[in-house]
Motif scaffolding. Structure first.
Motif, PDB file in Angstrom:
ATOM      1  N   ILE A  99       0.865  -1.171   0.000  1.00  0.00           N
ATOM      2  CA  ILE A  99       0.000   0.000   0.000  1.00  0.00           C
ATOM      3  C   ILE A  99       0.911   1.235   0.000  1.00  0.00           C
ATOM      4  O   ILE A  99       2.063   1.159   0.449  1.00  0.00           O
ATOM      5  CB  ILE A  99      -0.966   0.013   1.208  1.00  0.00           C
ATOM      6  N   PRO A 100       0.422   2.370  -0.511  1.00  0.00           N
ATOM      7  CA  PRO A 100       1.294   3.546  -0.646  1.00  0.00           C
ATOM      8  C   PRO A 100       2.046   3.939   0.626  1.00  0.00           C
ATOM      9  O   PRO A 100       3.209   4.313   0.572  1.00  0.00           O
ATOM     10  CB  PRO A 100       0.332   4.650  -1.085  1.00  0.00           C
ATOM     11  N   GLU A 101       1.410   3.840   1.781  1.00  0.00           N
ATOM     12  CA  GLU A 101       2.049   4.236   3.040  1.00  0.00           C
ATOM     13  C   GLU A 101       3.198   3.316   3.432  1.00  0.00           C
ATOM     14  O   GLU A 101       3.998   3.658   4.301  1.00  0.00           O
ATOM     15  CB  GLU A 101       1.026   4.240   4.191  1.00  0.00           C
ATOM     16  N   ASN A 102       3.282   2.144   2.825  1.00  0.00           N
ATOM     17  CA  ASN A 102       4.297   1.151   3.182  1.00  0.00           C
ATOM     18  C   ASN A 102       5.385   1.032   2.116  1.00  0.00           C
ATOM     19  O   ASN A 102       6.240   0.174   2.204  1.00  0.00           O
ATOM     20  CB  ASN A 102       3.626  -0.215   3.422  1.00  0.00           C
ATOM     21  N   VAL A 103       5.367   1.879   1.106  1.00  0.00           N
ATOM     22  CA  VAL A 103       6.306   1.787  -0.007  1.00  0.00           C
ATOM     23  C   VAL A 103       7.410   2.825   0.142  1.00  0.00           C
ATOM     24  O   VAL A 103       7.167   3.966   0.527  1.00  0.00           O
ATOM     25  CB  VAL A 103       5.582   1.979  -1.358  1.00  0.00           C
ATOM     26  N   ALA A 104       8.638   2.391  -0.170  1.00  0.00           N
ATOM     27  CA  ALA A 104       9.783   3.306  -0.239  1.00  0.00           C
ATOM     28  C   ALA A 104      10.673   2.847  -1.384  1.00  0.00           C
ATOM     29  O   ALA A 104      10.534   1.723  -1.891  1.00  0.00           O
ATOM     30  CB  ALA A 104      10.555   3.313   1.078  1.00  0.00           C
ATOM     31  N   TYR A 105      11.581   3.716  -1.779  1.00  0.00           N
ATOM     32  CA  TYR A 105      12.549   3.397  -2.833  1.00  0.00           C
ATOM     33  C   TYR A 105      13.946   3.579  -2.258  1.00  0.00           C
ATOM     34  O   TYR A 105      14.240   4.618  -1.665  1.00  0.00           O
ATOM     35  CB  TYR A 105      12.330   4.306  -4.049  1.00  0.00           C
ATOM     36  N   ILE A 106      14.788   2.540  -2.424  1.00  0.00           N
ATOM     37  CA  ILE A 106      16.150   2.569  -1.897  1.00  0.00           C
ATOM     38  C   ILE A 106      17.101   2.001  -2.949  1.00  0.00           C
ATOM     39  O   ILE A 106      16.668   1.290  -3.863  1.00  0.00           O
ATOM     40  CB  ILE A 106      16.268   1.790  -0.565  1.00  0.00           C
ATOM     41  N   PRO A 107      18.399   2.292  -2.835  1.00  0.00           N
ATOM     42  CA  PRO A 107      19.347   1.742  -3.801  1.00  0.00           C
ATOM     43  C   PRO A 107      19.496   0.232  -3.645  1.00  0.00           C
ATOM     44  O   PRO A 107      19.238  -0.327  -2.566  1.00  0.00           O
ATOM     45  CB  PRO A 107      20.656   2.469  -3.480  1.00  0.00           C
ATOM     46  N   PRO A 108      19.910  -0.451  -4.719  1.00  0.00           N
ATOM     47  CA  PRO A 108      20.025  -1.916  -4.671  1.00  0.00           C
ATOM     48  C   PRO A 108      20.907  -2.442  -3.540  1.00  0.00           C
ATOM     49  O   PRO A 108      20.569  -3.450  -2.918  1.00  0.00           O
ATOM     50  CB  PRO A 108      20.605  -2.267  -6.046  1.00  0.00           C
ATOM     51  N   TYR A 109      22.054  -1.782  -3.242  1.00  0.00           N
ATOM     52  CA  TYR A 109      22.917  -2.291  -2.170  1.00  0.00           C
ATOM     53  C   TYR A 109      22.200  -2.264  -0.824  1.00  0.00           C
ATOM     54  O   TYR A 109      22.385  -3.149  -0.002  1.00  0.00           O
ATOM     55  CB  TYR A 109      24.253  -1.522  -2.101  1.00  0.00           C
ATOM     56  N   ALA A 110      21.342  -1.261  -0.594  1.00  0.00           N
ATOM     57  CA  ALA A 110      20.593  -1.184   0.655  1.00  0.00           C
ATOM     58  C   ALA A 110      19.485  -2.255   0.683  1.00  0.00           C
ATOM     59  O   ALA A 110      19.196  -2.818   1.739  1.00  0.00           O
ATOM     60  CB  ALA A 110      20.002   0.208   0.830  1.00  0.00           C
ATOM     61  N   ALA A 111      18.909  -2.536  -0.478  1.00  0.00           N
ATOM     62  CA  ALA A 111      17.890  -3.589  -0.555  1.00  0.00           C
ATOM     63  C   ALA A 111      18.509  -4.952  -0.223  1.00  0.00           C
ATOM     64  O   ALA A 111      17.875  -5.777   0.435  1.00  0.00           O
ATOM     65  CB  ALA A 111      17.250  -3.603  -1.938  1.00  0.00           C
TER      66      ALA A 111
ATOM     67  N   LYS B 144       8.573 -11.867  26.261  1.00  0.00           N
ATOM     68  CA  LYS B 144       9.955 -12.215  26.586  1.00  0.00           C
ATOM     69  C   LYS B 144      10.812 -10.961  26.633  1.00  0.00           C
ATOM     70  O   LYS B 144      10.529  -9.981  25.966  1.00  0.00           O
ATOM     71  CB  LYS B 144      10.533 -13.178  25.544  1.00  0.00           C
ATOM     72  N   LYS B 145      11.870 -11.029  27.424  1.00  0.00           N
ATOM     73  CA  LYS B 145      12.803  -9.913  27.498  1.00  0.00           C
ATOM     74  C   LYS B 145      13.726  -9.930  26.294  1.00  0.00           C
ATOM     75  O   LYS B 145      13.913 -10.953  25.656  1.00  0.00           O
ATOM     76  CB  LYS B 145      13.631  -9.988  28.779  1.00  0.00           C
ATOM     77  N   GLY B 146      14.314  -8.784  26.044  1.00  0.00           N
ATOM     78  CA  GLY B 146      15.268  -8.677  24.950  1.00  0.00           C
ATOM     79  C   GLY B 146      14.644  -8.041  23.726  1.00  0.00           C
ATOM     80  O   GLY B 146      13.426  -7.979  23.583  1.00  0.00           O
ATOM     81  N   SER B 147      15.523  -7.561  22.873  1.00  0.00           N
ATOM     82  CA  SER B 147      15.064  -6.924  21.644  1.00  0.00           C
ATOM     83  C   SER B 147      16.193  -6.914  20.631  1.00  0.00           C
ATOM     84  O   SER B 147      17.353  -7.152  20.966  1.00  0.00           O
ATOM     85  CB  SER B 147      14.586  -5.495  21.920  1.00  0.00           C
ATOM     86  N   LEU B 148      15.823  -6.642  19.406  1.00  0.00           N
ATOM     87  CA  LEU B 148      16.773  -6.556  18.305  1.00  0.00           C
ATOM     88  C   LEU B 148      16.466  -5.256  17.580  1.00  0.00           C
ATOM     89  O   LEU B 148      15.309  -4.961  17.297  1.00  0.00           O
ATOM     90  CB  LEU B 148      16.595  -7.754  17.370  1.00  0.00           C
ATOM     91  N   HIS B 149      17.521  -4.466  17.286  1.00  0.00           N
ATOM     92  CA  HIS B 149      17.323  -3.161  16.665  1.00  0.00           C
ATOM     93  C   HIS B 149      18.253  -2.973  15.467  1.00  0.00           C
ATOM     94  O   HIS B 149      19.124  -2.112  15.477  1.00  0.00           O
ATOM     95  CB  HIS B 149      17.547  -2.045  17.683  1.00  0.00           C
ATOM     96  N   PRO B 150      18.066  -3.775  14.419  1.00  0.00           N
ATOM     97  CA  PRO B 150      18.931  -3.588  13.237  1.00  0.00           C
ATOM     98  C   PRO B 150      18.586  -2.308  12.495  1.00  0.00           C
ATOM     99  O   PRO B 150      17.444  -1.862  12.479  1.00  0.00           O
ATOM    100  CB  PRO B 150      18.627  -4.822  12.388  1.00  0.00           C
ATOM    101  N   THR B 151      19.609  -1.721  11.881  1.00  0.00           N
ATOM    102  CA  THR B 151      19.448  -0.507  11.089  1.00  0.00           C
ATOM    103  C   THR B 151      20.129  -0.703   9.739  1.00  0.00           C
ATOM    104  O   THR B 151      21.257  -1.174   9.685  1.00  0.00           O
ATOM    105  CB  THR B 151      20.071   0.700  11.810  1.00  0.00           C
ATOM    106  N   VAL B 152      19.429  -0.362   8.678  1.00  0.00           N
ATOM    107  CA  VAL B 152      20.008  -0.388   7.350  1.00  0.00           C
ATOM    108  C   VAL B 152      20.371   1.049   6.994  1.00  0.00           C
ATOM    109  O   VAL B 152      19.489   1.898   6.827  1.00  0.00           O
ATOM    110  CB  VAL B 152      19.038  -0.988   6.305  1.00  0.00           C
ATOM    111  N   GLU B 153      21.667   1.323   6.914  1.00  0.00           N
ATOM    112  CA  GLU B 153      22.162   2.651   6.533  1.00  0.00           C
ATOM    113  C   GLU B 153      22.069   2.768   5.016  1.00  0.00           C
ATOM    114  O   GLU B 153      22.542   1.883   4.300  1.00  0.00           O
ATOM    115  CB  GLU B 153      23.609   2.823   6.978  1.00  0.00           C
ATOM    116  N   ILE B 154      21.493   3.846   4.524  1.00  0.00           N
ATOM    117  CA  ILE B 154      21.276   3.974   3.084  1.00  0.00           C
ATOM    118  C   ILE B 154      22.134   5.081   2.471  1.00  0.00           C
ATOM    119  O   ILE B 154      22.864   4.844   1.531  1.00  0.00           O
ATOM    120  CB  ILE B 154      19.775   4.197   2.785  1.00  0.00           C
ATOM    121  N   TRP B 155      22.065   6.279   3.018  1.00  0.00           N
ATOM    122  CA  TRP B 155      22.893   7.373   2.491  1.00  0.00           C
ATOM    123  C   TRP B 155      23.125   8.424   3.521  1.00  0.00           C
ATOM    124  O   TRP B 155      22.536   8.499   4.527  1.00  0.00           O
ATOM    125  CB  TRP B 155      22.308   7.959   1.209  1.00  0.00           C
TER     126      TRP B 155
END
Length: 123
Positions: free
Chosen positions: A53-65, A112-123
């Motif tokens: 859906i439009p609110e869930n769409v973004a455009y990123i470079p191939p290396y970030a994908a 459950k305790k704990g979490s994961l916070h990955p980040t994809v750096e794009i530019w």
């Protein structure tokens, strides 16, 4: 823009980083996607229940994908192992650009305790 064949953008101070500050419209992002310089993604991944859906769409470079796909694989494994059951994806933008600078993900489990916070750096 340099061609990058690995999953992340160059990190060296001397490396040329892409600049997407001039991509200020959906039409501009789609035009770069048609040239193969950007790819359409779903912010909340389809593999984890995200909708196209439009609110869930973004455009990123191939290396970030590519980097994002690696993170999604890890999240899928964690979900299968019942280590997480909630995910929030927060895109960060700079200026008026339609290309996010990073995708910040917050994965947790409701019981459950704990979490994961990955980040994809794009530019």
């Amino acid at each position: 823009m340099p061609t990058v064949s690995i999953a992340q953008a160059p990190r060296r101070a001397s490396a040329v980083r892409p600049d997407y500050s001039q991509v200020t419209s959906l039409a501009a992002a789609r035009a770069l996607a048609a040239e193969g310089k950007l790819v359409k993604i779903l912010l909340f991944p389809a593999e984890l229940g995200g909708e196209d859906i439009p609110e869930n769409v973004a455009y990123i470079p191939p290396y970030a994908a590519e980097a994002r796909q690696l993170v999604i694989g890890t999240l899928r494994r964690f979900m299968a192992d019942e280590l997480i059951d909630k995910l929030e994806v927060v895109p960060e933008y700079r200026g008026e650009s339609f290309v996010p600078t990073k995708l910040v993900m917050h994965a947790t489990h409701s019981k459950k305790k704990g979490s994961l916070h990955p980040t994809v750096e794009i530019w």
